[in-house]
Design a protein around this motif. Structure first.
Motif, mmCIF file in Angstrom:
data_model
loop_
_atom_site.group_PDB
_atom_site.id
_atom_site.type_symbol
_atom_site.label_atom_id
_atom_site.label_comp_id
_atom_site.label_asym_id
_atom_site.label_seq_id
_atom_site.Cartn_x
_atom_site.Cartn_y
_atom_site.Cartn_z
ATOM 1 N N GLU A 250 11.077 36.421 47.622
ATOM 2 C CA GLU A 250 12.017 36.207 48.722
ATOM 3 C C GLU A 250 13.463 36.042 48.269
ATOM 4 N N GLY A 251 13.685 35.715 46.993
ATOM 5 C CA GLY A 251 15.054 35.588 46.503
ATOM 6 C C GLY A 251 15.794 34.394 47.075
ATOM 7 N N VAL A 252 15.083 33.292 47.252
ATOM 8 C CA VAL A 252 15.704 32.059 47.735
ATOM 9 C C VAL A 252 16.118 31.220 46.531
ATOM 10 N N TRP A 253 17.359 30.739 46.563
ATOM 11 C CA TRP A 253 17.923 29.947 45.462
ATOM 12 C C TRP A 253 18.077 28.494 45.871
ATOM 13 N N TYR A 254 17.749 27.611 44.934
ATOM 14 C CA TYR A 254 17.949 26.180 45.138
ATOM 15 C C TYR A 254 18.806 25.619 44.014
ATOM 16 N N GLY A 255 19.554 24.565 44.330
ATOM 17 C CA GLY A 255 20.377 23.909 43.320
ATOM 18 C C GLY A 255 20.203 22.408 43.328
ATOM 19 N N HIS A 256 20.619 21.790 42.227
ATOM 20 C CA HIS A 256 20.547 20.326 42.088
ATOM 21 C C HIS A 256 19.125 19.831 42.355
ATOM 22 N N VAL A 257 18.151 20.598 41.897
ATOM 23 C CA VAL A 257 16.753 20.262 42.181
ATOM 24 C C VAL A 257 16.299 19.139 41.251
ATOM 25 N N ARG A 258 15.747 18.104 41.844
ATOM 26 C CA ARG A 258 15.220 16.982 41.067
ATOM 27 C C ARG A 258 13.694 17.017 41.095
ATOM 28 N N VAL A 259 13.101 16.347 40.155
ATOM 29 C CA VAL A 259 11.638 16.269 40.104
ATOM 30 C C VAL A 259 11.093 15.798 41.459
ATOM 31 N N GLU A 260 11.796 14.885 42.086
ATOM 32 C CA GLU A 260 11.336 14.344 43.373
ATOM 33 C C GLU A 260 11.386 15.370 44.505
ATOM 34 N N ASP A 261 12.094 16.486 44.307
ATOM 35 C CA ASP A 261 12.189 17.512 45.356
ATOM 36 C C ASP A 261 11.056 18.531 45.289
ATOM 37 N N VAL A 262 10.337 18.538 44.171
ATOM 38 C CA VAL A 262 9.428 19.656 43.908
ATOM 39 C C VAL A 262 8.266 19.703 44.908
ATOM 40 N N ALA A 263 7.682 18.551 45.222
ATOM 41 C CA ALA A 263 6.540 18.545 46.160
ATOM 42 C C ALA A 263 6.961 19.108 47.513
ATOM 43 N N GLU A 264 8.193 18.804 47.932
ATOM 44 C CA GLU A 264 8.685 19.302 49.226
ATOM 45 C C GLU A 264 8.877 20.818 49.194
ATOM 46 N N LEU B 17 18.479 22.025 50.106
ATOM 47 C CA LEU B 17 18.671 22.296 48.677
ATOM 48 C C LEU B 17 19.116 23.736 48.410
ATOM 49 N N ARG B 18 19.197 24.502 49.460
ATOM 50 C CA ARG B 18 19.398 25.932 49.299
ATOM 51 C C ARG B 18 20.842 26.273 48.943
ATOM 52 N N ALA C 262 24.083 29.709 37.395
ATOM 53 C CA ALA C 262 24.376 28.794 38.495
ATOM 54 C C ALA C 262 24.574 27.407 37.893
ATOM 55 N N CYS C 263 25.270 27.386 36.762
ATOM 56 C CA CYS C 263 25.346 26.184 35.923
ATOM 57 C C CYS C 263 25.828 24.957 36.694
ATOM 58 N N SER C 264 26.861 25.140 37.509
ATOM 59 C CA SER C 264 27.430 23.965 38.172
ATOM 60 C C SER C 264 26.510 23.434 39.268
ATOM 61 N N ASP C 265 25.513 24.219 39.652
ATOM 62 C CA ASP C 265 24.552 23.780 40.661
ATOM 63 C C ASP C 265 23.191 23.430 40.056
ATOM 64 N N GLY C 266 23.148 23.277 38.733
ATOM 65 C CA GLY C 266 21.871 23.062 38.079
ATOM 66 C C GLY C 266 21.288 21.689 38.297
ATOM 67 N N PRO C 267 19.990 21.507 38.062
ATOM 68 C CA PRO C 267 19.065 22.577 37.719
ATOM 69 C C PRO C 267 18.872 23.575 38.870
ATOM 70 N N ALA C 268 18.982 24.850 38.520
ATOM 71 C CA ALA C 268 18.856 25.913 39.504
ATOM 72 C C ALA C 268 17.454 26.505 39.471
ATOM 73 N N VAL C 269 16.999 26.901 40.655
ATOM 74 C CA VAL C 269 15.663 27.473 40.821
ATOM 75 C C VAL C 269 15.800 28.701 41.713
ATOM 76 N N VAL C 270 15.105 29.776 41.359
ATOM 77 C CA VAL C 270 15.028 30.920 42.271
ATOM 78 C C VAL C 270 13.562 31.267 42.476
ATOM 79 N N ILE C 271 13.213 31.563 43.707
ATOM 80 C CA ILE C 271 11.825 31.914 44.033
ATOM 81 C C ILE C 271 11.789 33.341 44.556
ATOM 82 N N TYR C 272 10.958 34.165 43.903
ATOM 83 C CA TYR C 272 10.759 35.559 44.299
ATOM 84 C C TYR C 272 9.359 35.735 44.843
#
Lengths: 109, 109
Positions: free
Chosen positions: A70-84, A99-100, A58-68
């Motif tokens: 549930e298989g939910v994907w996030y993109g363009h995640v910044r440090v400031e988004d993590v607490a949320e 961010l999904r 998901a390079c163009s949407d990086g940094p990419a995160v996936v959570i299992y």
């Protein structure tokens, strides 16, 4: 399930000349560390885990995160988004829609 | 779900002196590559993905593998085991019980 949520943060690194860029260049490692810190801070260590991962494609949407699981994907995640993400998704069970990567989740190009 | 199965192979590396050992020292990278090769060979590229991951906290059972969304954990996985995991679990939907870390899945010490 061993971990109620298992968070994978892409830390793939590409050569600087690669036009796709990479999650490492976009800050993936700091995002992974922010997840680790926030999970510890919220008392979730052992129950929820964050790991770095190789290229999640998901390079163009990086940094990419996936959570299992549930298989939910996030993109363009910044440090400031993590607490949320931890507050709303991991603790509250509601994905952070702004961010999904919904198209990616559906397998659409 | 973007990937029907998402396979994560621990590639964590510890210093040689660390008595826990590490999945990298036990061959995690070769196992991850074997998954990539076997998935391509079976025509599953794009549908099923294998990625390396940071420490999955199963060091003494390494190389450790977890497959999502089902959350099935495997330990002591060798390159020679990969075709069986792909055939039985990824394609057939039946976990390979002889390699499964059931205690770990249940969160037992």
């Amino acid at each position: 399930m061993r971990f109620r949520c298992h968070v994978f943060v892409c830390e793939n690194q590409r050569p600087d000349a690669d036009e796709r860029g990479s999650c490492a260049a976009r800050g993936g490692e700091a995002v992974r560390q922010a997840f680790k810190d926030e999970l510890r801070r919220r008392g979730l260590k052992g129950e929820v885990r964050a790991n770095g991962a190789g290229c999640l494609d998901a390079c163009s949407d990086g940094p990419a995160v996936v959570i299992y699981p549930e298989g939910v994907w996030y993109g363009h995640v910044r440090v400031e988004d993590v607490a949320e993400i931890v507050e709303k998704h991991v603790i509250g069970g509601q994905p952070v829609e702004r961010l999904r990567l919904v198209r990616l989740e559906r397998g659409q190009p």
